[in-house]
Design an enzyme around this catalytic site. Structure first.
Site, PDB file in Angstrom:
ATOM      1  N   LYS A  79      59.070  -5.118  97.366  1.00  0.00           N
ATOM      2  CA  LYS A  79      59.650  -4.350  98.476  1.00  0.00           C
ATOM      3  C   LYS A  79      59.179  -4.923  99.794  1.00  0.00           C
ATOM      4  O   LYS A  79      57.994  -5.222  99.953  1.00  0.00           O
ATOM      5  CB  LYS A  79      59.170  -2.880  98.366  1.00  0.00           C
ATOM      6  CG  LYS A  79      59.778  -1.960  99.405  1.00  0.00           C
ATOM      7  CD  LYS A  79      61.140  -1.478  98.983  1.00  0.00           C
ATOM      8  CE  LYS A  79      61.848  -0.680 100.069  1.00  0.00           C
ATOM      9  NZ  LYS A  79      62.545  -1.544 101.045  1.00  0.00           N
ATOM     10  N   LYS A 103      50.043  -2.824 101.425  1.00  0.00           N
ATOM     11  CA  LYS A 103      50.519  -1.595 102.085  1.00  0.00           C
ATOM     12  C   LYS A 103      51.042  -0.594 101.051  1.00  0.00           C
ATOM     13  O   LYS A 103      50.690   0.594 101.062  1.00  0.00           O
ATOM     14  CB  LYS A 103      51.649  -1.969 103.069  1.00  0.00           C
ATOM     15  CG  LYS A 103      52.008  -0.923 104.093  1.00  0.00           C
ATOM     16  CD  LYS A 103      53.202  -1.368 104.951  1.00  0.00           C
ATOM     17  CE  LYS A 103      52.937  -2.655 105.708  1.00  0.00           C
ATOM     18  NZ  LYS A 103      54.071  -3.028 106.606  1.00  0.00           N
ATOM     19  N   LYS A 115      58.832 -10.129 101.268  1.00  0.00           N
ATOM     20  CA  LYS A 115      59.351 -10.238 102.624  1.00  0.00           C
ATOM     21  C   LYS A 115      60.391 -11.336 102.640  1.00  0.00           C
ATOM     22  O   LYS A 115      60.326 -12.270 101.831  1.00  0.00           O
ATOM     23  CB  LYS A 115      58.228 -10.601 103.595  1.00  0.00           C
ATOM     24  CG  LYS A 115      58.498 -10.196 105.022  1.00  0.00           C
ATOM     25  CD  LYS A 115      58.331  -8.700 105.175  1.00  0.00           C
ATOM     26  CE  LYS A 115      58.170  -8.256 106.594  1.00  0.00           C
ATOM     27  NZ  LYS A 115      57.598  -6.911 106.639  1.00  0.00           N
ATOM     28  N   THR A 199      58.413   4.491 110.994  1.00  0.00           N
ATOM     29  CA  THR A 199      57.242   3.637 111.238  1.00  0.00           C
ATOM     30  C   THR A 199      56.499   4.115 112.483  1.00  0.00           C
ATOM     31  O   THR A 199      55.267   4.256 112.479  1.00  0.00           O
ATOM     32  CB  THR A 199      57.667   2.160 111.401  1.00  0.00           C
ATOM     33  OG1 THR A 199      58.518   1.811 110.309  1.00  0.00           O
ATOM     34  CG2 THR A 199      56.458   1.251 111.405  1.00  0.00           C
ATOM     35  N   SER A 358      61.223   4.472 103.272  1.00  0.00           N
ATOM     36  CA  SER A 358      62.108   3.642 102.440  1.00  0.00           C
ATOM     37  C   SER A 358      62.045   4.117 101.001  1.00  0.00           C
ATOM     38  O   SER A 358      63.062   4.207 100.301  1.00  0.00           O
ATOM     39  CB  SER A 358      61.675   2.163 102.489  1.00  0.00           C
ATOM     40  OG  SER A 358      62.201   1.525 103.625  1.00  0.00           O
TER      41      SER A 358
HETATM   42  N1  LIG Z   1      60.878  -1.930 111.477  1.00  0.00           N
HETATM   43  C1  LIG Z   1      60.028  -1.455 110.582  1.00  0.00           C
HETATM   44  O1  LIG Z   1      60.362  -0.567 109.780  1.00  0.00           O
HETATM   45  C2  LIG Z   1      58.623  -1.962 110.535  1.00  0.00           C
HETATM   46  C3  LIG Z   1      57.721  -1.339 109.663  1.00  0.00           C
HETATM   47  C4  LIG Z   1      56.407  -1.772 109.621  1.00  0.00           C
HETATM   48  C5  LIG Z   1      56.005  -2.817 110.437  1.00  0.00           C
HETATM   49  N2  LIG Z   1      56.893  -3.417 111.247  1.00  0.00           N
HETATM   50  C6  LIG Z   1      56.395  -4.495 112.090  1.00  0.00           C
HETATM   51  O2  LIG Z   1      56.433  -4.071 113.454  1.00  0.00           O
HETATM   52  C7  LIG Z   1      56.626  -5.210 114.312  1.00  0.00           C
HETATM   53  C8  LIG Z   1      57.840  -4.977 115.191  1.00  0.00           C
HETATM   54  O3  LIG Z   1      58.973  -4.790 114.362  1.00  0.00           O
HETATM   55  P1  LIG Z   1      60.299  -4.077 114.893  1.00  0.00           P
HETATM   56  O4  LIG Z   1      61.008  -3.633 113.672  1.00  0.00           O
HETATM   57  O5  LIG Z   1      59.958  -3.100 115.956  1.00  0.00           O
HETATM   58  O6  LIG Z   1      61.078  -5.303 115.508  1.00  0.00           O
HETATM   59  P2  LIG Z   1      62.202  -5.279 116.645  1.00  0.00           P
HETATM   60  O7  LIG Z   1      62.953  -6.540 116.489  1.00  0.00           O
HETATM   61  O8  LIG Z   1      62.927  -3.988 116.601  1.00  0.00           O
HETATM   62  O9  LIG Z   1      61.360  -5.308 117.994  1.00  0.00           O
HETATM   63  C9  LIG Z   1      60.450  -6.317 118.288  1.00  0.00           C
HETATM   64  C10 LIG Z   1      60.002  -6.113 119.736  1.00  0.00           C
HETATM   65  O10 LIG Z   1      58.927  -7.012 120.017  1.00  0.00           O
HETATM   66  C11 LIG Z   1      59.205  -7.631 121.269  1.00  0.00           C
HETATM   67  N3  LIG Z   1      58.454  -8.880 121.318  1.00  0.00           N
HETATM   68  C12 LIG Z   1      58.651 -10.001 120.600  1.00  0.00           C
HETATM   69  N4  LIG Z   1      57.728 -10.919 120.946  1.00  0.00           N
HETATM   70  C13 LIG Z   1      56.922 -10.327 121.864  1.00  0.00           C
HETATM   71  C14 LIG Z   1      55.788 -10.737 122.602  1.00  0.00           C
HETATM   72  N5  LIG Z   1      55.269 -11.959 122.448  1.00  0.00           N
HETATM   73  N6  LIG Z   1      55.222  -9.859 123.468  1.00  0.00           N
HETATM   74  C15 LIG Z   1      55.736  -8.632 123.624  1.00  0.00           C
HETATM   75  N7  LIG Z   1      56.804  -8.190 122.954  1.00  0.00           N
HETATM   76  C16 LIG Z   1      57.383  -9.028 122.109  1.00  0.00           C
HETATM   77  C17 LIG Z   1      60.695  -7.750 121.337  1.00  0.00           C
HETATM   78  O11 LIG Z   1      61.165  -7.952 122.659  1.00  0.00           O
HETATM   79  C18 LIG Z   1      61.083  -6.381 120.783  1.00  0.00           C
HETATM   80  O12 LIG Z   1      60.979  -5.417 121.808  1.00  0.00           O
HETATM   81  C19 LIG Z   1      56.707  -6.412 113.371  1.00  0.00           C
HETATM   82  O13 LIG Z   1      55.413  -6.923 113.187  1.00  0.00           O
HETATM   83  C20 LIG Z   1      57.190  -5.784 112.061  1.00  0.00           C
HETATM   84  O14 LIG Z   1      56.851  -6.579 110.933  1.00  0.00           O
HETATM   85  C21 LIG Z   1      58.197  -3.024 111.330  1.00  0.00           C
HETATM   86  N1  LIG Z   2      59.524  -4.218 107.390  1.00  0.00           N
HETATM   87  C1  LIG Z   2      58.784  -3.014 107.178  1.00  0.00           C
HETATM   88  C2  LIG Z   2      59.446  -2.032 106.234  1.00  0.00           C
HETATM   89  C3  LIG Z   2      59.506  -2.471 104.802  1.00  0.00           C
HETATM   90  C4  LIG Z   2      60.339  -1.568 103.896  1.00  0.00           C
HETATM   91  O1  LIG Z   2      60.691  -0.463 104.288  1.00  0.00           O
HETATM   92  O2  LIG Z   2      60.579  -2.029 102.796  1.00  0.00           O
HETATM   93  C5  LIG Z   2      57.318  -3.270 106.925  1.00  0.00           C
HETATM   94  O3  LIG Z   2      56.792  -4.260 107.300  1.00  0.00           O
HETATM   95  O4  LIG Z   2      56.622  -2.416 106.408  1.00  0.00           O
END
Ligand SMILES: NC(=O)c1ccc[n+]([C@@H]2O[C@H](COP(=O)([O-])OP(=O)(O)OC[C@H]3O[C@@H](n4cnc5c(N)ncnc54)[C@H](O)[C@@H]3O)[C@@H](O)[C@H]2O)c1
Ligand SMILES: N[C@@H](CCC(=O)O)C(=O)O
Length: 425
Positions: A79, A103, A115, A199, A358
């Site tokens: 996942k 995680k 991933k 998240t 999820s």
């Molecule tokens: N979307 C999810 O469900 C989820 C869950 C867990 C973790 N994450 C993690 O959270 C982080 C962000 O994911 P997201 O889903 O919000 O992505 P996203 O694409 O929605 O947003 C990313 C943001 O980061 C900004 N950004 C990129 N590079 C940057 C920098 N150098 N400095 C400042 N801002 C910068 C972009 O402009 C944008 O605002 C990633 O590490 C992702 O793996 C996401």
């Molecule tokens: N991309 C997210 C969500 C993963 C998922 O929902 O499977 C993470 O880093 O945790």
């Protein structure tokens, strides 16, 4: 007789994979595991690298690179999210897949970790082009995904629409509709209420718990949030709703600051109109790098990996860092923050809300009843608080950092699953 030097468990690279491997090595050391088990936990179980030919709207052809890495599936189907970013590499995806395994194990979600990524800047492509890239990528990785095999979800640069395209491409190939092949889908296709905000809500649950643990009332606290996408924007909004004064936010284009607190509703309106936080009225632009070292109680890096490194860790002034992003703190920086007494709530705990919901989505797809948004939020809150309490208890009991406690817990669960199932003789 000469003895051959012990082979490294897995070749070290620079960057997130190095950090992920260092965290695993620390946990393996604390757990006293032997080298064989270490190898087993370090190596991805399955990897796929694909080429994605794309005919652009102007008729030219480009060939993009894509990856899907399944780090582990001992506790359940693999996942993890799918990332569209120009920085995607196989090593980055390997690190992100490993973090997904830990995680899911830490929060006791019955999945392994995976991933995916495509090396593309989605901002430079039309929606039609992104649809073609997503569908072709899905066709290429089709043999190794499926609702009981590996279930993609959104990550950087992808969203509900991307998940809808994956579901459609997968379903068209197998000949029937398979909603459970992805999570983070639109609600109209079987997505869960509460998934888009999950998240960030999770980040804020643990951030408030960490503030309380450090004796700081939310109403007295200040925060800075790096990244204003799906995770960062929600984190800033929910922190503000909890009474925290969010003084700075940033995205890849710029950063804004207001020591009296940013006006979140206006900020949202501004972002939706322009796509960037730069120039937001009522706040001063600052150097985006300065955001990380502001004098705040809480720092939430919610963008990309390795932003807190050995060059700036000495200058971080926050009391607490809550890792909304995956891998925002390098291993060197982690050590510096530990020595400086800064509490780091690790990514595998802090941002687990997304994969928790999820899982709710995946389960709800098989039952007749869909939870309301409030029910989803309550279940999420309870899982996150339970995760925080168990990691904190272990850290105190064994004198570990929160990252060590979280990783040791997760790694031992995955190792137990491996060993209980048994190795092929
Ligand atoms: N979307 C999810 O469900 C989820 C869950 C867990 C973790 N994450 C993690 O959270 C982080 C962000 O994911 P997201 O889903 O919000 O992505 P996203 O694409 O929605 O947003 C990313 C943001 O980061 C900004 N950004 C990129 N590079 C940057 C920098 N150098 N400095 C400042 N801002 C910068 C972009 O402009 C944008 O605002 C990633 O590490 C992702 O793996 C996401
Ligand atoms: N991309 C997210 C969500 C993963 C998922 O929902 O499977 C993470 O880093 O945790």
């Amino acid at each position: 007789m000469t003895t051959a030097p012990a082979a490294p468990v897995i070749a070290r690279t620079n960057g997130p994979l190095d950090d992920a491997l260092k965290q695993l090595a620390d946990a393996v050391g604390l757990l006293n595991y032997d080298e064989g088990l270490h190898h087993l936990l370090a190596k991805p179980r399955r990897e796929m690298a694909v080429s994605i030919p794309l005919r652009r709207d102007n008729g030219t052809i480009e060939v993009l690179s894509g990856y899907r890495v399944q780090h582990n599936f001992s506790r359940g189907p693999a996942k993890g999210g799918l990332r569209f970013s120009p920085d995607v590499s196989l090593d980055e995806v390997r690190a992100l897949a490993m973090w997904m395994t830990w995680k899911c194990a830490l929060l006791d979600v019955p999945y392994g970790g995976a991933k995916g990524g495509v090396t593309i800047d989605p901002a430079r492509y039309s929606s039609n082009e992104l649809s073609r890239v997503t569908r072709r990528y899905t066709n290429e990785i089709l043999p190794i995904i499926g609702p009981d095999v590996d279930i993609p979800a959104p990550d950087i640069g992808t969203d509900e629409q991307t998940m809808a395209w994956i579901m459609d491409a997968y379903s068209a190939n197998v000949g029937y509709t398979v909603p459970a092949v992805v999570t983070g889908k639109p609600v109209s296709l079987g997505g869960s209420l509460g998934r888009p905000s999950a998240t960030s809500r999770g980040v804020v649950h643990v951030a408030l718990a960490a503030l309380s643990y450090r004796g700081i009332a939310a109403s007295d606290a200040t925060a800075a949030v790096q990244g204003f996408g799906k995770v960062g924007a929600g984190s800033a909004q929910f922190l503000a709703e909890a009474g925290v004064r969010v003084v700075a936010v940033s995205d890849q284009y710029g950063a804004v600051h207001n020591e009296f607190g940013l006006d979140m509703p206006s900020l949202h309106a501004y972002v939706s109109n322009t796509g960037t936080v730069s120039g937001f009225a009522g706040a001063d632009p600052i150097d985006p790098n300065e955001l990380l070292t502001l004098d705040v109680d809480l720092l939430v890096p919610a963008a990309v990996e390795s932003v807190i490194d050995a060059t700036n860790a000495h200058r971080i002034q926050a009391t607490i860092v809550v890792e909304g992003a995956n891998g925002p703190t390098t291993a060197d920086a982690d050590e510096i923050l530990r020595e400086r007494g800064i509490l780091v709530v690790p990514d595998i705990l802090a941002n687990a809300g997304g994969v928790i919901v999820s899982y709710f989505e995946w389960v709800q797809g098989n039952q007749a009843y869909w939870w309301t948004a409030d029910e989803v939020d309550q279940r999420l809150a309870s899982r996150m608080k339970q995760g925080w309490t168990s990691v904190l208890d272990m850290a105190i009991r064994r004198d570990l950092t929160l990252r060590e406690a979280a990783t040791v817990t997760a790694v031992s669960r995955v190792a137990d699953a491996h060993l209980t199932r048994g190795l092929y003789p």
